[in-house]
Scaffold this motif. Structure first.
Motif, mmCIF file in Angstrom:
data_model
loop_
_atom_site.group_PDB
_atom_site.id
_atom_site.type_symbol
_atom_site.label_atom_id
_atom_site.label_comp_id
_atom_site.label_asym_id
_atom_site.label_seq_id
_atom_site.Cartn_x
_atom_site.Cartn_y
_atom_site.Cartn_z
ATOM 1 N N TYR A 133 14.659 20.879 -30.473
ATOM 2 C CA TYR A 133 15.111 20.325 -29.203
ATOM 3 C C TYR A 133 16.514 20.864 -28.944
ATOM 4 C CZ TYR A 133 15.679 16.825 -25.458
ATOM 5 O OH TYR A 133 15.852 16.201 -24.246
ATOM 6 N N LEU A 134 16.640 21.771 -27.963
ATOM 7 C CA LEU A 134 17.935 22.318 -27.589
ATOM 8 C C LEU A 134 18.437 21.574 -26.358
ATOM 9 C CD1 LEU A 134 17.224 26.150 -28.011
ATOM 10 C CD2 LEU A 134 17.779 24.439 -29.730
ATOM 11 N N THR A 135 19.677 21.145 -26.393
ATOM 12 C CA THR A 135 20.200 20.310 -25.322
ATOM 13 C C THR A 135 20.483 21.112 -24.054
ATOM 14 O OG1 THR A 135 22.431 20.629 -26.191
ATOM 15 C CG2 THR A 135 21.236 18.669 -26.916
ATOM 16 N N GLY A 136 20.335 20.442 -22.904
ATOM 17 C CA GLY A 136 20.650 21.036 -21.610
ATOM 18 C C GLY A 136 21.709 20.205 -20.916
ATOM 19 N N ARG B 203 24.329 16.206 -27.016
ATOM 20 C CA ARG B 203 25.052 17.270 -27.709
ATOM 21 C C ARG B 203 25.949 16.758 -28.815
ATOM 22 N NH1 ARG B 203 25.981 21.078 -22.316
ATOM 23 N NH2 ARG B 203 23.955 22.105 -22.516
ATOM 24 N N LYS B 204 26.401 15.516 -28.690
ATOM 25 C CA LYS B 204 27.252 14.951 -29.749
ATOM 26 C C LYS B 204 26.457 14.708 -31.030
ATOM 27 C CE LYS B 204 28.170 11.432 -27.134
ATOM 28 N NZ LYS B 204 28.772 10.174 -26.606
ATOM 29 N N GLN C 212 14.414 19.218 -35.177
ATOM 30 C CA GLN C 212 15.827 19.572 -35.200
ATOM 31 C C GLN C 212 16.406 19.463 -33.799
ATOM 32 O OE1 GLN C 212 17.220 22.999 -37.528
ATOM 33 N NE2 GLN C 212 15.137 23.280 -38.265
ATOM 34 N N LEU C 213 17.594 18.872 -33.710
ATOM 35 C CA LEU C 213 18.324 18.772 -32.443
ATOM 36 C C LEU C 213 19.493 19.738 -32.508
ATOM 37 C CD1 LEU C 213 18.785 17.300 -29.711
ATOM 38 C CD2 LEU C 213 20.241 15.688 -30.977
ATOM 39 N N LEU C 214 19.530 20.692 -31.574
ATOM 40 C CA LEU C 214 20.529 21.760 -31.599
ATOM 41 C C LEU C 214 21.044 22.027 -30.189
ATOM 42 C CD1 LEU C 214 18.306 24.163 -33.722
ATOM 43 C CD2 LEU C 214 20.322 22.992 -34.632
ATOM 44 N N ASN C 215 22.191 22.701 -30.112
ATOM 45 C CA ASN C 215 22.692 23.144 -28.811
ATOM 46 C C ASN C 215 22.220 24.552 -28.489
ATOM 47 O OD1 ASN C 215 24.089 20.755 -28.296
ATOM 48 N ND2 ASN C 215 25.935 21.471 -29.350
ATOM 49 N N LYS C 216 22.053 25.355 -29.531
ATOM 50 C CA LYS C 216 21.548 26.731 -29.395
ATOM 51 C C LYS C 216 21.021 27.150 -30.746
ATOM 52 C CE LYS C 216 26.226 28.438 -30.179
ATOM 53 N NZ LYS C 216 27.385 29.165 -29.634
ATOM 54 N N PHE D 132 22.566 5.779 -24.740
ATOM 55 C CA PHE D 132 23.229 7.070 -24.564
ATOM 56 C C PHE D 132 24.151 7.043 -23.348
ATOM 57 C CE2 PHE D 132 19.536 9.152 -26.925
ATOM 58 C CZ PHE D 132 20.297 9.377 -28.046
ATOM 59 N N ARG D 133 23.668 6.410 -22.256
ATOM 60 C CA ARG D 133 24.469 6.337 -21.036
ATOM 61 C C ARG D 133 25.729 5.496 -21.268
ATOM 62 N NH1 ARG D 133 21.995 7.639 -16.154
ATOM 63 N NH2 ARG D 133 23.291 6.124 -15.054
#
Length: 284
Positions: free
Chosen positions: A78-81, A88-89, A99-103, A279-280
């Protein structure tokens, strides 16, 4: 329906939690494939426009289908948008196959694929985030109006139309933005010596080889499109990349209910409304 084997499937810009999301169609697609890896390249859940009053069962089923891949041991990245940027944090979080990633850089048969959402290239995102969010609300409203118009056209036996695609086609600035986006991604990928650069964000599915501005090389640029209008995904299989385009006539068989029976307790344990609200709250 027999599942199609796919080495890698890439989807982006699903915008779960909005009226424009085609969750039912996406669910049919996800049920139709047997991927060795699944890449979710940003804006999967639209936290920007999230409302506790709108989270249809079809949207929850998409989440359950993705979690089913995870429980089966299929690597899910899962790449964040920008619409789910508050995740992203939590980047670099991993849980088993998830896996949670930014890139990321993914090895694809010995070649390097550089994968990220692409909002980093959006000047509006970088300098006027409030304007980008306002634009997102306007876009979602346009999609909602478009859906009603297409419903009326269907009753009259006339073909569907896309308001936003007509707007993009008429305004040269939109075309220039897409070209600039693709060129910027390609230039950076060539500089980093990657073989592929894979993005989302601009809701425009594409596969094309792009030469760098400096003439130092070329890279295969790929974009997975979206599941709001174009209903597209990227697929890699047998050494070849292709764009999948959803067509209703290809899914005439009744879908199986395995995602409804498997992991039935997920709906109870994973309350998406509560998680997104947290999250919000953390963002403000």
């Amino acid at each position: 329906m027999a599942k199609r084997e796919v080495d890698i499937a890439v989807i982006s810009d699903v915008h779960l939690g909005t009226y424009g999301c085609h969750a039912k169609e996406l669910l049919k697609y996800l049920k139709s494939i047997k991927p060795k890896a699944l890449v979710l390249n940003g804006d999967i859940i639209d936290i920007w426009q999230f409302s506790k009053s709108y989270w249809p069962e079809a949207h929850m089923k998409v989440v359950r289908r993705i979690l089913k891949f995870v429980t089966e041991g299929v690597p899910v990245y899962y790449l964040t948008g920008n619409h789910d940027e508050m995740l992203r944090k939590f980047a670099d979080f991993n849980l088993g196959a998830f896996q949670l990633l930014n890139k990321m850089v993914l090895d694809v048969d010995g070649k390097k694929a550089w994968i990220f959402h692409g909002d980093v290239f959006d000047v509006t995102m970088q300098h006027s985030k409030w304007l980008a969010k306002l634009g997102a609300i306007g876009y979602d409203s346009l999609i909602l109006l478009n859906s009603f118009t297409n419903w009326c056209l269907k009753l009259m036996g006339r073909p569907k139309m896309s308001f936003s695609q007509k707007v993009k086609a008429k305004f040269k600035d939109a075309v220039k933005f897409i070209n600039h986006f693709e060129q910027t991604a390609a230039d950076l990928a060539v500089d980093k010596q990657y073989d592929y650069v894979i993005c989302g964000h601009i809701h425009h599915a594409e596969i094309r080889r792009v030469n760098s501005t400096e003439g130092t090389g070329s890279v295969l640029y790929l974009n997975s499109g979206d599941w709001v209008e174009s209903l597209t995904a990227l697929e890699y299989h047998n050494g070849e990349w292709k764009i999948f385009r959803y067509k209703a006539e290809d899914f005439t068989e009744e879908p199986t209910a395995d995602d409804d029976t498997d992991n039935e307790d997920l709906s109870e344990r994973l309350n998406v409304n509560v998680l997104l609200e947290k999250f919000r709250q953390e963002q403000h």
